[in-house]
Enzyme design. Structure first.
Site, PDB file in Angstrom:
ATOM      1  N   GLU A  39       1.704   4.024   7.426  1.00 28.08           N
ATOM      2  CA  GLU A  39       0.553   3.426   6.617  1.00 28.08           C
ATOM      3  C   GLU A  39       0.139   4.930   5.918  1.00 28.08           C
ATOM      4  OE1 GLU A  39       0.640   0.626   6.088  1.00 28.08           O
ATOM      5  OE2 GLU A  39       0.031  -0.543   7.774  1.00 28.08           O
TER       6      GLU A  39
ATOM      7  N   ASN B  64       0.910  -1.228   0.058  1.00 29.46           N
ATOM      8  CA  ASN B  64       0.121   0.065   0.083  1.00 29.46           C
ATOM      9  C   ASN B  64       0.893   1.254  -0.046  1.00 29.46           C
ATOM     10  OD1 ASN B  64       0.870   0.167   2.537  1.00 29.46           O
ATOM     11  ND2 ASN B  64      -0.935  -0.068   3.750  1.00 29.46           N
TER      12      ASN B  64
ATOM     13  N   HIS C 285       3.662   1.943   1.895  1.00 32.08           N
ATOM     14  CA  HIS C 285       3.988   2.248   3.152  1.00 32.08           C
ATOM     15  C   HIS C 285       5.449   1.975   3.182  1.00 32.08           C
ATOM     16  CE1 HIS C 285       3.313  -1.823   5.161  1.00 32.08           C
ATOM     17  NE2 HIS C 285       4.790  -1.735   4.958  1.00 32.08           N
TER      18      HIS C 285
HETATM   19  C1  GLP Z   1       6.568  -4.498   6.377  1.00 32.52           C
HETATM   20  C2  GLP Z   1       7.780  -3.482   7.033  1.00 32.52           C
HETATM   21  C3  GLP Z   1       8.403  -2.680   5.860  1.00 32.52           C
HETATM   22  C4  GLP Z   1       8.736  -3.628   4.791  1.00 32.52           C
HETATM   23  C5  GLP Z   1       7.278  -3.717   4.208  1.00 32.52           C
HETATM   24  C6  GLP Z   1       7.394  -4.712   2.877  1.00 32.52           C
HETATM   25  O1  GLP Z   1       5.668  -4.436   6.976  1.00 32.52           O
HETATM   26  N1  GLP Z   1       7.709  -2.805   8.008  1.00 32.52           N
HETATM   27  O2  GLP Z   1       9.620  -2.140   6.497  1.00 32.52           O
HETATM   28  O3  GLP Z   1       9.556  -2.856   3.757  1.00 32.52           O
HETATM   29  O4  GLP Z   1       6.646  -4.146   5.026  1.00 32.52           O
HETATM   30  O5  GLP Z   1       7.547  -6.020   3.415  1.00 32.52           O
HETATM   31  P1  GLP Z   1       8.244  -7.281   2.319  1.00 32.52           P
HETATM   32  O6  GLP Z   1       9.666  -6.808   2.062  1.00 32.52           O
HETATM   33  O7  GLP Z   1       8.059  -8.465   3.227  1.00 32.52           O
HETATM   34  O8  GLP Z   1       7.383  -7.167   1.156  1.00 32.52           O
END
Ligand code: GLP
Length: 261
Positions: A143, A136, A138
């Site tokens: 968020e 999304n 973030h």
């Molecule tokens: C998580 C972390 C982020 C991360 C994102 C993507 O919730 N808080 O720092 O970059 O979501 O996660 P992923 O790399 O597993 O797709």
């Protein structure tokens, strides 16, 4: 933003590791901002390999992680402190006392947020910040619609983030719904930023972050104002970009000193 499109996530992680390693070689006491999630796992493996085989020295390095789940003690196997110990710290020669992850299990988390900001300032700020990107948009756990000037704070995770991360959480039902995270204002003060985003699930967030308007609905779009951000993508995550040819053109015309490989 510098946009670099690699063949696949593996190559993207190798490039990310090169950028961070270069920083450490140029400045042995560099302050690194680090991220968790599935995306940087291979990057950490590569940094560990560079330490083992090439003598990349972390002995003077300080690290600050972006975020931590509220309520999880550091020894919990789903905490971000545990993740960092397992994926990076125990494989390199960093002094654990110089590795910082926000504490998510203190009574006064507001004090922890203020203290985290102070600790970052006390070492002179972050030299290079590694980021992933939520589906999304973030960054950290900031968020959509949160303040683009926020400092380290406590955030409620969105439903989408909970669903996305449930897959890697041992018991999804027990997954915390709150996190302590660096704010976007905190992240923006890092002198250099490298963001990795791979795979088809990130297409929309990547489009909005790079080519959409600067808007709190896509927290990553704040990086459009950052003076030194490199976004590393793969073929899948970059598929929706309108200016794809432009990014490839720029990449193929860089001068030697502008390249990382
Ligand atoms: C998580 C972390 C982020 C991360 C994102 C993507 O919730 N808080 O720092 O970059 O979501 O996660 P992923 O790399 O597993 O797709």
């Amino acid at each position: 933003m510098e946009v670099i499109i690699q063949e696949n996530p593996n190559d993207g992680c190798l490039l990310g590791a090169k950028i961070i390693a270069k920083k450490i070689r140029d400045k042995p006491n560099a302050v690194l901002g680090l991220a968790t999630g599935r995306t940087p796992e291979k990057l950490y493996r590569e940094l560990a390999r560079m330490h083992r085989e090439e003598g990349l020295d972390f002995s003077q390095v300080t690290t600050f992680n972006l975020d931590e789940y509220v309520g999880l003690p550091p020894e919990h196997d789903q905490s971000y402190r545990y993740f960092m110990n397992e994926h990076l710290f125990r494989h390199i020669n960093v002094d654990l006392a110089n590795t910082h992850v926000p504490a998510g299990n203190l009574d006064d988390l507001h004090a922890e947020c203020r203290d985290y900001e102070k600790r970052i300032k006390a070492v002179g700020g972050i030299d290079i910040q590694l980021l992933g990107l939520g589906r999304n948009g973030h960054i950290g756990f900031n968020e959509p619609t949160g303040s683009l000037r926020s400092r380290t704070w406590i955030k409620i995770l969105s439903e989408q983030t909970l669903n996305d991360n449930a897959a890697v959480f041992g018991d999804p039902g027990s997954m915390p719904k709150h996190a302590v995270t660096m704010g976007i204002g905190t992240i923006m003060e890092a002198r250099q930023i490298v963001l990795l985003a791979f795979g088809p699930a990130k297409v929309r967030a990547v489009m909005e972050m790079i080519e959409g308007p600067l808007a709190a609905v896509c927290p990553g779009s704040a990086l459009q104002e950052h003076p030194r951000t490199t976004v590393v993508l793969d073929g899948n995550s970059s598929a929706g970009l309108q200016y794809l040819d432009h990014y490839r053109w720029i990449e193929s015309h860089k001068l030697a000193w502008q390249r990382y490989d």
